[in-house]
Structure formats: structure tokens, C-alpha cells
Motif scaffolding. Sequence first.
Motif, PDB file in Angstrom:
ATOM      1  N   ARG A   1      49.088  44.001  39.686  1.00 39.07           N
ATOM      2  CA  ARG A   1      48.377  44.109  40.958  1.00 39.07           C
ATOM      3  C   ARG A   1      48.596  45.463  41.594  1.00 39.07           C
ATOM      4  O   ARG A   1      47.671  46.160  41.963  1.00 39.07           O
ATOM      5  N   ALA A   2      49.886  45.818  41.678  1.00 38.27           N
ATOM      6  CA  ALA A   2      50.217  47.036  42.397  1.00 38.27           C
ATOM      7  C   ALA A   2      49.618  48.254  41.703  1.00 38.27           C
ATOM      8  O   ALA A   2      49.106  49.169  42.339  1.00 38.27           O
ATOM      9  N   GLY A   3      49.701  48.235  40.386  1.00 40.71           N
ATOM     10  CA  GLY A   3      49.213  49.383  39.636  1.00 40.71           C
ATOM     11  C   GLY A   3      47.711  49.545  39.721  1.00 40.71           C
ATOM     12  O   GLY A   3      47.206  50.664  39.781  1.00 40.71           O
ATOM     13  N   ARG A   4      47.033  48.445  39.748  1.00 40.45           N
ATOM     14  CA  ARG A   4      45.589  48.525  39.686  1.00 40.45           C
ATOM     15  C   ARG A   4      44.909  48.696  41.028  1.00 40.45           C
ATOM     16  O   ARG A   4      43.981  49.470  41.174  1.00 40.45           O
ATOM     17  N   ALA A   5      45.459  47.955  42.004  1.00 43.86           N
ATOM     18  CA  ALA A   5      44.703  47.838  43.239  1.00 43.86           C
ATOM     19  C   ALA A   5      44.505  49.177  43.928  1.00 43.86           C
ATOM     20  O   ALA A   5      43.498  49.394  44.596  1.00 43.86           O
ATOM     21  N   ALA A   6      45.481  50.059  43.769  1.00 40.68           N
ATOM     22  CA  ALA A   6      45.381  51.326  44.475  1.00 40.68           C
ATOM     23  C   ALA A   6      44.324  52.229  43.864  1.00 40.68           C
ATOM     24  O   ALA A   6      43.803  53.117  44.522  1.00 40.68           O
ATOM     25  N   THR A   7      44.038  52.048  42.613  1.00 42.96           N
ATOM     26  CA  THR A   7      43.198  53.034  41.938  1.00 42.96           C
ATOM     27  C   THR A   7      41.838  52.507  41.503  1.00 42.96           C
ATOM     28  O   THR A   7      40.904  53.280  41.344  1.00 42.96           O
ATOM     29  N   GLU A   8      41.734  51.213  41.288  1.00 39.78           N
ATOM     30  CA  GLU A   8      40.518  50.713  40.663  1.00 39.78           C
ATOM     31  C   GLU A   8      39.727  49.819  41.599  1.00 39.78           C
ATOM     32  O   GLU A   8      40.270  49.154  42.456  1.00 39.78           O
ATOM     33  N   ARG A   9      38.439  49.808  41.355  1.00 36.26           N
ATOM     34  CA  ARG A   9      37.597  48.843  42.051  1.00 36.26           C
ATOM     35  C   ARG A   9      37.843  47.483  41.412  1.00 36.26           C
ATOM     36  O   ARG A   9      37.912  47.373  40.183  1.00 36.26           O
ATOM     37  N   PRO A  10      37.995  46.430  42.200  1.00 34.96           N
ATOM     38  CA  PRO A  10      38.202  45.109  41.598  1.00 34.96           C
ATOM     39  C   PRO A  10      37.023  44.741  40.706  1.00 34.96           C
ATOM     40  O   PRO A  10      35.887  45.149  40.963  1.00 34.96           O
ATOM     41  N   PRO A  11      37.278  43.990  39.694  1.00 37.29           N
ATOM     42  CA  PRO A  11      36.188  43.650  38.764  1.00 37.29           C
ATOM     43  C   PRO A  11      35.246  42.615  39.371  1.00 37.29           C
ATOM     44  O   PRO A  11      35.620  41.839  40.248  1.00 37.29           O
ATOM     45  N   ASN A  12      34.028  42.605  38.877  1.00 40.60           N
ATOM     46  CA  ASN A  12      33.168  41.456  39.133  1.00 40.60           C
ATOM     47  C   ASN A  12      33.731  40.270  38.354  1.00 40.60           C
ATOM     48  O   ASN A  12      34.424  40.443  37.343  1.00 40.60           O
ATOM     49  N   ILE A  13      33.390  39.087  38.803  1.00 44.57           N
ATOM     50  CA  ILE A  13      33.913  37.884  38.147  1.00 44.57           C
ATOM     51  C   ILE A  13      32.766  36.907  37.912  1.00 44.57           C
ATOM     52  O   ILE A  13      31.986  36.629  38.828  1.00 44.57           O
ATOM     53  N   VAL A  14      32.682  36.420  36.702  1.00 47.71           N
ATOM     54  CA  VAL A  14      31.738  35.344  36.386  1.00 47.71           C
ATOM     55  C   VAL A  14      32.544  34.207  35.767  1.00 47.71           C
ATOM     56  O   VAL A  14      33.217  34.396  34.752  1.00 47.71           O
ATOM     57  N   VAL A  15      32.512  33.057  36.402  1.00 50.76           N
ATOM     58  CA  VAL A  15      33.156  31.868  35.841  1.00 50.76           C
ATOM     59  C   VAL A  15      32.058  30.890  35.454  1.00 50.76           C
ATOM     60  O   VAL A  15      31.198  30.559  36.272  1.00 50.76           O
ATOM     61  N   ILE A  16      32.072  30.466  34.217  1.00 48.66           N
ATOM     62  CA  ILE A  16      31.117  29.466  33.745  1.00 48.66           C
ATOM     63  C   ILE A  16      31.896  28.188  33.459  1.00 48.66           C
ATOM     64  O   ILE A  16      32.771  28.171  32.581  1.00 48.66           O
ATOM     65  N   LEU A  17      31.595  27.161  34.232  1.00 45.03           N
ATOM     66  CA  LEU A  17      32.289  25.880  34.079  1.00 45.03           C
ATOM     67  C   LEU A  17      31.303  24.857  33.533  1.00 45.03           C
ATOM     68  O   LEU A  17      30.280  24.575  34.152  1.00 45.03           O
ATOM     69  N   SER A  18      31.614  24.322  32.371  1.00 42.72           N
ATOM     70  CA  SER A  18      30.745  23.284  31.807  1.00 42.72           C
ATOM     71  C   SER A  18      31.352  21.908  32.076  1.00 42.72           C
ATOM     72  O   SER A  18      32.388  21.788  32.727  1.00 42.72           O
ATOM     73  N   ASP A  19      30.710  20.891  31.542  1.00 40.03           N
ATOM     74  CA  ASP A  19      31.095  19.519  31.879  1.00 40.03           C
ATOM     75  C   ASP A  19      31.365  18.732  30.601  1.00 40.03           C
ATOM     76  O   ASP A  19      30.499  18.654  29.720  1.00 40.03           O
ATOM     77  N   ASN A  20      32.548  18.171  30.502  1.00 42.79           N
ATOM     78  CA  ASN A  20      32.895  17.317  29.357  1.00 42.79           C
ATOM     79  C   ASN A  20      32.800  18.053  28.020  1.00 42.79           C
ATOM     80  O   ASN A  20      32.522  17.421  26.988  1.00 42.79           O
ATOM     81  N   HIS A  21      33.004  19.341  28.021  1.00 40.29           N
ATOM     82  CA  HIS A  21      32.936  20.086  26.769  1.00 40.29           C
ATOM     83  C   HIS A  21      34.305  20.081  26.098  1.00 40.29           C
ATOM     84  O   HIS A  21      35.251  20.694  26.603  1.00 40.29           O
ATOM     85  N   ARG A  22      34.394  19.393  24.986  1.00 42.89           N
ATOM     86  CA  ARG A  22      35.667  19.314  24.281  1.00 42.89           C
ATOM     87  C   ARG A  22      36.139  20.694  23.836  1.00 42.89           C
ATOM     88  O   ARG A  22      35.336  21.557  23.510  1.00 42.89           O
ATOM     89  N   TRP A  23      37.452  20.843  23.763  1.00 42.15           N
ATOM     90  CA  TRP A  23      38.006  22.143  23.393  1.00 42.15           C
ATOM     91  C   TRP A  23      37.648  22.536  21.961  1.00 42.15           C
ATOM     92  O   TRP A  23      37.650  23.719  21.608  1.00 42.15           O
ATOM     93  N   ASP A  24      37.306  21.548  21.136  1.00 42.87           N
ATOM     94  CA  ASP A  24      37.050  21.870  19.730  1.00 42.87           C
ATOM     95  C   ASP A  24      35.558  21.813  19.380  1.00 42.87           C
ATOM     96  O   ASP A  24      35.209  21.935  18.214  1.00 42.87           O
ATOM     97  N   ALA A  25      34.701  21.656  20.381  1.00 41.50           N
ATOM     98  CA  ALA A  25      33.269  21.498  20.088  1.00 41.50           C
ATOM     99  C   ALA A  25      32.524  22.820  20.239  1.00 41.50           C
ATOM    100  O   ALA A  25      31.547  22.931  20.981  1.00 41.50           O
TER     101      ALA A  25
END
Lengths: 182, 495
Positions: free
Chosen positions: B51-75
Amino acid sequence: VPDEGRWRPGFGAVAAIYAVGLLSWRVANHGPPHAAGVAIAVYAAGLLLGPSVVYAVLRRGGSRVGRAASVALGIPLLWLVKELVRVSAVHPPAESLYYALNPVAVGVYCAAVVPMALVEVEFRWRSEGPSRREAVRGWPAWVLGAFVLLAATAAAVGYDNGGREIFYAYVALYRVLFSSGS
Amino acid sequence: MDDMLGRRRSRRAFLAGLARALLHGLGGATLGAAAAKGGRADPTAANRAHRAGRAATERPPNIVVILSDNHRWDAWSGGGHPFVRTPALDRLAREGLTFANAFATTPLCSPARASFLTGRYAWQHGVWNNSDRGRWDDDNVTFLELLSRAGYATAFIGKWHMPGSGLPRLRGVDHFVTFTIQEGQGRYFDCPLVVDGREEPSRKAYLPEELTDRAIGFLAEPRDAPFCLYLCHKSVHHPWRPAPDHEGLYADAPVELPTGAHSWTGFTNGEIFGGFERPIESAIRSYMATVSSMDREIGRLLDALERHDLARDTVVVYTSDNGFLFGEHGRVELRWPFEEVIRIPLLVRAPQRVATPGRRVDAMALNIDLGPTLLALAGLGPPPLMQGVSLAPYLADPDAPGRQAWLVENHREFPYNAPSYRGVRTERYLYVEYEGRFDPTLHDVVDDPRQLHDLMDTAEAERVVPMLRAQLAALKRGERLDGPSDSGRGVDRAG
């Protein structure tokens, strides 16, 4: 018309059909996978058609409609008791009783009553006494009701993509009855 | 940038907000309660430095979270599934990290969704199940709210589906697109939407396509500030419906049922409410085709990030609320404390932040870690209320040690079969105590990953259960067993 039938043949038929059902249920749940389909078919046939067999036995033995129907419906009643015992392992008693009104259970009752209604029609058709036309005209209300209920259920489930809204309505009523406002 | 009242934010306001949030984070964060031992890296310290190293120098990243439903970890194909094809998820894994041991703390849609948003266990955030126990509390603090305070433009697009009276008042969400029909489950085709409080028809027939269009529209808006897009698909919840051109995509695929399952398991023991009105093989094929349809939409979103020159500055997370049982243990359901249910897929692509793309992380990651992770990537710390830890250190070091144990819980939901329970999951064991007429269970999930053998009446149980009970009691009290622990691993093996 006096009721000349006896209880015992009906109870015997119920016990026999239910025993076969329990056996097939055990095979479905714990037997070899390839036998499961047949076992479930046997179980479903016992549950849905068994009451009409019992009903026919009693009617032909001289029982009136009330006795024949009440004994025949012992099969879905026993199924329901088994279900409630299972459900009560998770949910409190009052909620388990409400489970008896779930759409699948109601569908089972409807589907069990209709074959009985068909037996009644066939019985009257063949019976002596009133003419066939009178027999048809004299169908009891429950026979007609069973047909109407089954047709309405089938239509609603078909219209509702497998009955999803019906299920959600059932759950919504559950919330009204058993949960505190959420 | 618009805030919830529709006001435009200036760049200065954004920077001021970021500074405030940064101070709040550094002062109040409780990242990683347990210290590292034996010379291992300390995720807490790494986080702070990150945090400390990045926040002073970089623009925070954009964030995309994709949440699906009932998707098995192995499917998904990268997860080793024999026939489903998921090129977009494979791409995310190739260009990012795969958390191979990611879990839902409550394996059920609404509680899991609330855990993602709040970073808290269900018994803390109050959403206990999908309908009748507990409800969403508008006082819950979400990572979206914290990012918004730091100047992010935020959007929640897709499935909300939490119990409560109507839709929530989500603080810090600039753009809120969701649906309410069928108890909030929505439907795959022609699903009416609620867009910032107004009802609108869907412009596209297929819901995943509609949601993706709206997500692309949001990320393509010109803005100075970073954005956080939270895209929640209905896919792959039943009734599984792939896109029309994917109907029958896997019609000829060979489906091998798990031990103990048969085609009609969905008709036994009250499992009918699990959504199987047909043979399991048919349901699985539809499920997998729906996965592929969703994957295509994810691919479209990734392409849009490239097209708008945003990919390099955008962290993309893909995950799901919980898994699903396709006949394992004689069930076609979720909610139960089985690996097929509690495991979730978790992929993180973070260009310029992932040291070795394509690697897998074996440490246990949880849904409650999402909030702390995103906040850390944004240069912020999570508030003390969040019970998860940041996974950001794994971007630099996938081999960093993981948590010792965590709480898995469920609250019964009528009319489903799963009882209320609480349990503890370590790297080796899953020990669960139930309410109702159920005995505790213990499984060695390393030697017996399918949980076919309950160890409760064995000598091994006598050895390890006392310590697992102690851990469970600590977790119930709200203590965290986050840090790597030699004693924890000792318990796992020798007791």
C-alpha cells in the motif's frame, strides 16, 4: 345403500403397496445406480396409482365411496408422514407440517385422486342399477373436482416454467406465517 | 464522476477522498491478525508495504469483479473439466492467478453475496439465507462504499438477490442495475430490470448479454477517476438456459456421474427443490452450455477493456458465490458442507501486479477476502469490521503462506434439506457441528477429497477433534485464525 364392505382388504392392499414402495425407495437411494430408475418408477406408480387399486378393491367388495377413499388415501398419507419425519430433522414441527402443503406434495395428492376418480367412473359404468347415462350424470363432485384440479395444476405448472412462481408464492406464505417480517 | 446524488466529482475531490480513505485505512486496518512464523513472509506486512509503496506514486487501478452464480470451482476448462469450454476464464487464468483453494464461508447465494460485499461472515452481516432468516442491513459497509469514498466511480450491475424489504440503499454505488422478479433470481430471457430505481425492459433478450452490454457501457464512460464495476450474473443458476445458439452445445458430451449418484437423484429425498426436473445428465449438459454462454460474455467484457485501452490498468476478478452438488452424496443441492459446494473458482488478473502470470495459489482464500483485497489494491485498508484478509500479497508471491482455519456456516432455509451448521475448515480437515438430528462430521479433505468417509468414530477423530473444536469455538467468538501457523499444520496432521 348400506356399506357392505370390510376394512381389512383395503388395509392389506395399502400395506402391501406401501411395503413395495419402501423397498423400491431403498433401492433408489442405496441400490445400484442402474436399478434406480426402475425403482423410482415402481415407487411413483405405487404412490400415484396405488390408491386407485385399493379403491377398486374396496368398491368391488361393497364399500361405499367414503370408506374406499379414506383407506385408499392412506398411501399418500403414509408417504407424507415419512416426508414429515425427514423434514422435521431440519425444521421445527410447525414448519414441517406446513411442508405438507408444498406444491410437489399437493401435486402428488391431485395425481393420486384422479386415478381413483377414473376407477369410480368405471365402477359406476359397470354397476347394475342406474343406466349408464345416469351413472355419468351422477358423478360425485369430488370426481369432477379431481379432474379440474389436476388439469389446473398441470396448466399452471406448464405456464409457469415448471411451477417456479407457484413455489415462490408458497415460500412467501411461509415467510408470512413463520418468520418475523423479513 | 457521479456520486449517489448525481453530482459530478472533480479530480481534486477524488484525490482528497483518496487521501482521507488512505489515512483511514492505515490507521484503522487490522490486516492479517496472526504473525508469520518460521521465516515465512508476513502477508500483513507485505500488504502494508504494498500500500505504502504504491499509493504515493501510482493511480489506483480500475477494478472489475465478475460474480457468477452456483459455478463450481471445477466447471471450467482451466479447472480440468472434461468437456466444457471456457476460453475467457482460461485467458484470465493464463494472464493472472488461479486461487485453487478458494471457498465460500456460507455456501448459499445471498449470504455469500453479502460476504463478498462486506468482507464479513454471515453471522456478522446478518444475511443468513436466501429468504427467511436474517436480512440485508443497509447499515452494512461494502467495499463499493469505501472505494467510492476514495473517489472511485462505482457500478453494481446484475443479481442482487438478498432478503429484505425491496432493494437496498447501497451507499457509494453510482449506478445500480438489477432485477427483482422471481424473488430476485431473475430469469434468463426477457428479464425486466430496475435501473437506478426505475423499472426498464431488457434491451437484449438474453440476460447475461444485457448485463454485459450495460457493464461495457459503464466502463466505456469517459472519466478521470478510476472505476469499480461489480457485475453479478444470474448464470449459472437453474433453470440453466444457455444462449440460443448454445442450445445443445454439449448434447453429445459424455457425462460421468459421481459415486452414489444416478440419473434420478433429483427426485429423491426432497431434492426436487434443487432444480432437477429431469435426469442429472441432461441438467449437467445444460449447466455446462450455460457456463460457456457466460464465458462468451466475459470474453466480450475483456475485449472491451482492450478496446478502450483499459486492460493494463484494470484488475479483473472472477469468482462465484458457491458451488453445486451434481449427485455427489446423493444430493443435487448446495448449502451442505461438502467440497463441491464450498469451493469456488477465483481468478485474478492484475496486469503489472502479478509477478508470475499463470501461477496457481494454494493458500486458502475466502469470499470475505474480496473486499480487503480490492481495498488493498486501491491503496486502502479495510475497516476493522471486515473479517477477511487481503490476498494482494499473493500477486507478488503466490507461494506466500495462507490462513490456518476458517468458519463455514449455514442457516437452515425452508423447505430445503440442509440443516443449520457451523464448522471449521483447515488445510486438511473439515469438522462440522449441526443443529437438528444430525451428528457432527469429520472429513480428511486431503486424503478423501470427495468426503466419502466420515472419520468421527475413528482414533484420528479422538486425536484432532478437540483442537478443531477449540478452533471452531474461537471462530464462533469472532476470532481470526488467519496467519500461517506451524501449530495449525501440526494439528492438521498429528493432533
